[in-house]
Design a protein around this motif. Structure first.
Motif, PDB file in Angstrom:
ATOM      1  N   GLU A 192       0.840  -1.201   0.000  1.00 56.16           N
ATOM      2  CA  GLU A 192       0.000   0.000   0.000  1.00 56.16           C
ATOM      3  C   GLU A 192       0.876   1.252   0.000  1.00 56.16           C
ATOM      4  OE1 GLU A 192      -3.436  -0.055   2.477  1.00 56.16           O
ATOM      5  OE2 GLU A 192      -4.237  -1.667   1.231  1.00 56.16           O
ATOM      6  N   MET A 193       1.037   1.806  -1.198  1.00 56.33           N
ATOM      7  CA  MET A 193       1.840   3.018  -1.379  1.00 56.33           C
ATOM      8  C   MET A 193       1.080   3.983  -2.273  1.00 56.33           C
ATOM      9  SD  MET A 193       5.724   1.599  -1.987  1.00 56.33           S
ATOM     10  CE  MET A 193       5.315   0.548  -3.374  1.00 56.33           C
ATOM     11  N   PRO A 194       1.410   5.283  -2.181  1.00 59.59           N
ATOM     12  CA  PRO A 194       0.724   6.250  -3.048  1.00 59.59           C
ATOM     13  C   PRO A 194       1.112   6.099  -4.526  1.00 59.59           C
ATOM     14  CG  PRO A 194       2.321   7.344  -1.590  1.00 59.59           C
ATOM     15  CD  PRO A 194       2.318   5.901  -1.232  1.00 59.59           C
ATOM     16  N   LYS A 195       0.346   6.753  -5.387  1.00 61.38           N
ATOM     17  CA  LYS A 195       0.551   6.814  -6.839  1.00 61.38           C
ATOM     18  C   LYS A 195       0.375   5.460  -7.526  1.00 61.38           C
ATOM     19  CE  LYS A 195       3.447  10.909  -6.770  1.00 61.38           C
ATOM     20  NZ  LYS A 195       4.759  11.476  -7.006  1.00 61.38           N
ATOM     21  N   LYS A 196       1.071   4.445  -7.039  1.00 59.53           N
ATOM     22  CA  LYS A 196       0.966   3.107  -7.622  1.00 59.53           C
ATOM     23  C   LYS A 196       1.239   2.115  -6.506  1.00 59.53           C
ATOM     24  CE  LYS A 196       2.238   2.737 -11.882  1.00 59.53           C
ATOM     25  NZ  LYS A 196       3.101   2.911 -13.043  1.00 59.53           N
ATOM     26  N   THR A 197       0.376   1.117  -6.341  1.00 58.58           N
ATOM     27  CA  THR A 197       0.605   0.141  -5.268  1.00 58.58           C
ATOM     28  C   THR A 197       1.780  -0.764  -5.640  1.00 58.58           C
ATOM     29  OG1 THR A 197      -0.792  -1.617  -6.180  1.00 58.58           O
ATOM     30  CG2 THR A 197      -1.884   0.057  -4.792  1.00 58.58           C
ATOM     31  N   GLY A 198       2.294  -1.472  -4.637  1.00 56.85           N
ATOM     32  CA  GLY A 198       3.381  -2.416  -4.884  1.00 56.85           C
ATOM     33  C   GLY A 198       2.977  -3.510  -5.849  1.00 56.85           C
ATOM     34  N   LEU A 199       1.700  -3.912  -5.799  1.00 56.17           N
ATOM     35  CA  LEU A 199       1.225  -4.968  -6.703  1.00 56.17           C
ATOM     36  C   LEU A 199       1.166  -4.457  -8.145  1.00 56.17           C
ATOM     37  CD1 LEU A 199      -1.564  -6.518  -4.450  1.00 56.17           C
ATOM     38  CD2 LEU A 199       0.658  -7.525  -5.001  1.00 56.17           C
TER      39      LEU A 199
END
Length: 200
Positions: free
Chosen positions: A56-63
């Motif tokens: 769960e990260m901003p702009k683009k998730t890790g997945l």
């Protein structure tokens, strides 16, 4: 030397992970990203052997970032607090070579990286057990499309217009979605779908 990019939106944890891995004689952290978009850019720039990726990260998730890096030659190790079978399954589909939980012992991370670099895959045992009992996404592609538009804040009229449907058809879809997910309203439906890791 194993060259690593770390993607983690919590600055303190990002610094701690980088320091921890830099202490290993055979590892070097060549890039630190605060979001998934930056992670993809740093991997393309530095061409590391492996990327340690939060979900769960901003702009683009890790997945999403892992899916984008599939076939790039950079291995991906997901490191997250989320022990959700839906996330785990999606990580596997994205080609992740490992999936560890943040409450694992710190030495496990370096060992996992070495294992992955030697050609093995490393998954938290509790997730492998859960995956055997994982629920299938009950929604059809069209129902998922409707829910995705709801999650973007669109109302019935806007969804109908975008999907070339009548308002009544959209309302029927929403009713079926709530029923299938066993929830009482649209917000709960979005939350349930997210928790299961079913959003693509």
């Amino acid at each position: 030397m194993i060259r690593i990019v770390i993607a983690e939106d919590q600055r303190m944890l990002l610094g701690a992970l980088a320091s921890l891995l830099d202490l290993e004689d055979d590892m070097e952290v060549v890039g630190r990203a605060a979001d998934g978009e930056e992670a993809v850019a740093l991997v393309r720039l530095h061409k590391p052997d492996l990327c340690v990726m939060d979900i769960e990260m901003p702009k683009k998730t890790g997945l999403e970032a892992a899916e984008e890096l599939k076939g790039s030659g950079c291995r991906v190790l997901i490191l997250t607090t989320f022990a959700r079978s839906g996330y785990f399954e999606r990580a596997i589909r994205a080609g992740a070579h490992g999936y560890l939980l943040k409450d694992s012992p710190s030495e496990e991370l370096a060992d996992a990286i070495r294992s992955i670099m030697s050609g093995r895959r490393v998954y938290a045992p509790e997730l492998v057990d859960d995956a055997a009992y994982a629920e299938e996404n009950p929604l059809t592609d069209r129902e998922r499309e409707v829910l995705l538009l709801i999650s973007e804040g669109k109302n019935t009229k806007e969804i109908a217009s975008e999907l070339s449907l009548t308002n009544g058809t959209v309302r029927n879809y929403v009713s079926v979605i709530l029923d299938k997910l066993g929830v009482g309203n649209r917000i709960e439906a979005i939350t349930r779908f997210k928790e299961k890791g079913w959003f693509k």
